[in-house]
Design a protein around this motif. Structure first.
Motif, short mmCIF file in Angstrom:
data_model
loop_
_atom_site.label_atom_id
_atom_site.label_comp_id
_atom_site.label_asym_id
_atom_site.label_seq_id
_atom_site.Cartn_x
_atom_site.Cartn_y
_atom_site.Cartn_z
N LEU A 237 -53.54 -1.07 -1.35
CA LEU A 237 -54.79 -0.36 -1.56
C LEU A 237 -55.78 -1.21 -2.38
N ALA A 238 -55.26 -1.90 -3.36
CA ALA A 238 -56.11 -2.74 -4.20
C ALA A 238 -56.78 -3.83 -3.37
N GLY A 239 -56.03 -4.41 -2.45
CA GLY A 239 -56.60 -5.43 -1.57
C GLY A 239 -57.67 -4.89 -0.64
N LEU A 240 -57.54 -3.63 -0.25
CA LEU A 240 -58.55 -3.01 0.60
C LEU A 240 -59.82 -2.64 -0.17
N LEU A 241 -59.64 -2.26 -1.44
CA LEU A 241 -60.78 -1.80 -2.22
C LEU A 241 -61.61 -2.94 -2.82
N TRP A 242 -60.94 -3.88 -3.48
CA TRP A 242 -61.65 -4.93 -4.21
C TRP A 242 -60.97 -6.28 -4.02
N ARG A 243 -61.79 -7.32 -3.99
CA ARG A 243 -61.25 -8.68 -3.94
C ARG A 243 -60.60 -9.05 -5.27
N GLU A 244 -61.25 -8.66 -6.36
CA GLU A 244 -60.73 -8.94 -7.70
C GLU A 244 -60.17 -7.64 -8.27
N HIS A 245 -58.91 -7.63 -8.63
CA HIS A 245 -58.29 -6.42 -9.14
C HIS A 245 -57.05 -6.76 -9.96
N ARG B 279 -57.31 -1.72 -11.51
CA ARG B 279 -58.56 -1.94 -12.25
C ARG B 279 -59.43 -2.93 -11.50
N GLY B 280 -60.68 -2.56 -11.33
CA GLY B 280 -61.69 -3.46 -10.78
C GLY B 280 -62.68 -3.78 -11.87
N GLU B 281 -62.41 -4.82 -12.64
CA GLU B 281 -63.25 -5.16 -13.80
C GLU B 281 -64.69 -5.45 -13.38
N HIS B 282 -64.86 -6.12 -12.26
CA HIS B 282 -66.21 -6.52 -11.83
C HIS B 282 -67.08 -5.34 -11.43
N VAL B 283 -66.48 -4.21 -11.08
CA VAL B 283 -67.24 -3.01 -10.73
C VAL B 283 -67.14 -1.94 -11.82
N ARG C 200 -64.66 0.00 -12.71
CA ARG C 200 -64.03 1.23 -12.23
C ARG C 200 -62.51 1.05 -12.20
N TRP C 201 -61.79 2.15 -12.22
CA TRP C 201 -60.34 2.13 -12.08
C TRP C 201 -59.89 3.28 -11.19
N ILE C 202 -58.73 3.08 -10.57
CA ILE C 202 -58.08 4.09 -9.71
C ILE C 202 -56.65 4.23 -10.24
N SER C 203 -56.18 5.46 -10.31
CA SER C 203 -54.82 5.72 -10.75
C SER C 203 -54.09 6.50 -9.66
N LEU C 204 -52.87 6.09 -9.37
CA LEU C 204 -52.00 6.79 -8.42
C LEU C 204 -50.77 7.25 -9.19
N SER C 205 -50.49 8.53 -9.14
CA SER C 205 -49.30 9.04 -9.81
C SER C 205 -48.65 10.12 -8.95
N SER D 298 -47.82 9.18 3.16
CA SER D 298 -47.47 8.86 4.54
C SER D 298 -48.69 8.71 5.43
N ALA D 299 -49.88 9.09 4.94
CA ALA D 299 -51.09 8.99 5.75
C ALA D 299 -51.49 7.54 6.00
N GLY D 300 -51.03 6.65 5.18
CA GLY D 300 -51.35 5.24 5.37
C GLY D 300 -52.39 4.76 4.37
N SER D 301 -52.44 3.45 4.22
CA SER D 301 -53.34 2.88 3.21
C SER D 301 -54.80 3.01 3.60
N GLY D 302 -55.11 3.08 4.91
CA GLY D 302 -56.50 3.25 5.34
C GLY D 302 -57.08 4.58 4.91
N GLU D 303 -56.32 5.65 5.13
CA GLU D 303 -56.79 6.98 4.73
C GLU D 303 -56.81 7.11 3.21
N LEU D 304 -55.84 6.53 2.55
CA LEU D 304 -55.80 6.54 1.10
C LEU D 304 -57.00 5.77 0.52
N ALA D 305 -57.36 4.67 1.16
CA ALA D 305 -58.54 3.90 0.73
C ALA D 305 -59.81 4.72 0.89
N ALA D 306 -59.89 5.52 1.96
CA ALA D 306 -61.06 6.38 2.16
C ALA D 306 -61.16 7.42 1.05
#
Length: 149
Positions: A12-20, A33-37, A39-44, A77-85
Motif C-alpha cells: 500500500l505504501a508503494g501505491l500511495l507515495w514514492r517516499e514513505h 508515514r509520508g513525510e513529504h506530504v 500525512r500518515w496512514i495507520s492499519l490496525s 481480502s479486497a486487495g491493495s487497489g481497493e485499500l489504496a482507494a
C-alpha cells in the motif's frame, strides 16, 4: 495477522507515495508515514478476521503525529487497489479539514508589519521620553523630600 498486515502496508505504501516509512505500532498495527506530504496512514486489526481499521492524520512540524482526522473499516481480502482507494479518500478528507494558523517563532506571536518589523526590539524615542519623565518626577520628589527645592 500482523505479518499479513505488514505485507499489505508495504504494498500500500508503494501505491500511495514514492517516499514513505513503514513501521509497526506498539498495539500491533502498522503505520505508513509520508513525510513529504505531511500525512500518515495507520492499519490496525478491527473486530472481524478480515477487517482492518484504516486511520489517516497529519504530521506536525516537529515530526510528531496529530490525532487521526478520519477513519474507516476495510477488508484486507479486497486487495491493495481497493485499500489504496480507501486510503486516498481518507487522505483527501484529512487535507480538506481546516488546519490551525501557523505560529511564528515565538509561540504564536506574529511579527509586526511596517517600520517596527525592520527595527526589531529597539526602544523607540517615545519610550525614552517616558523613561526620562519618570526619572525627572522621581528626582523632584526626592529633592522636595530632602528640602533642596
Amino acid at each position: 495477522m500482523s505479518a499479513q498486515l505488514r505485507e499489505t502496508a508495504s504494498e500500500l505504501a508503494g501505491l500511495l507515495w514514492r517516499e514513505h516509512t513503514v513501521y509497526r505500532e506498539r498495539a500491533g498495527g502498522v503505520v505508513i508515514r509520508g513525510e513529504h506530504v505531511q500525512r500518515w496512514i495507520s492499519l490496525s486489526p478491527a473486530g472481524g478476521r478480515d477487517e482492518v481499521l484504516v486511520r489517516a492524520g497529519r504530521i506536525l512540524d516537529g515530526g510528531t503525529t496529530a490525532p487521526a482526522r478520519s477513519e474507516a473499516v476495510a477488508r484486507l481480502s479486497a486487495g491493495s487497489g481497493e485499500l489504496a482507494a480507501v486510503c486516498r479518500r481518507l487522505l483527501s478528507e484529512t487535507a480538506v479539514t481546516p488546519t490551525a494558523v501557523p505560529r511564528g517563532r515565538r509561540g504564536g506571536q506574529r511579527k509586526p508589519r511596517g517600520r517596527a518589523a525592520t527595527r526589531g526590539r529597539h526602544t523607540s524615542l517615545a519610550s525614552w521620553g517616558v523613561v526620562a519623565a519618570v526619572v525627572a518626577v522621581i528626582g523632584l520628589y526626592v529633592a522636595s523630600a530632602t528640602g533642596r527645592i
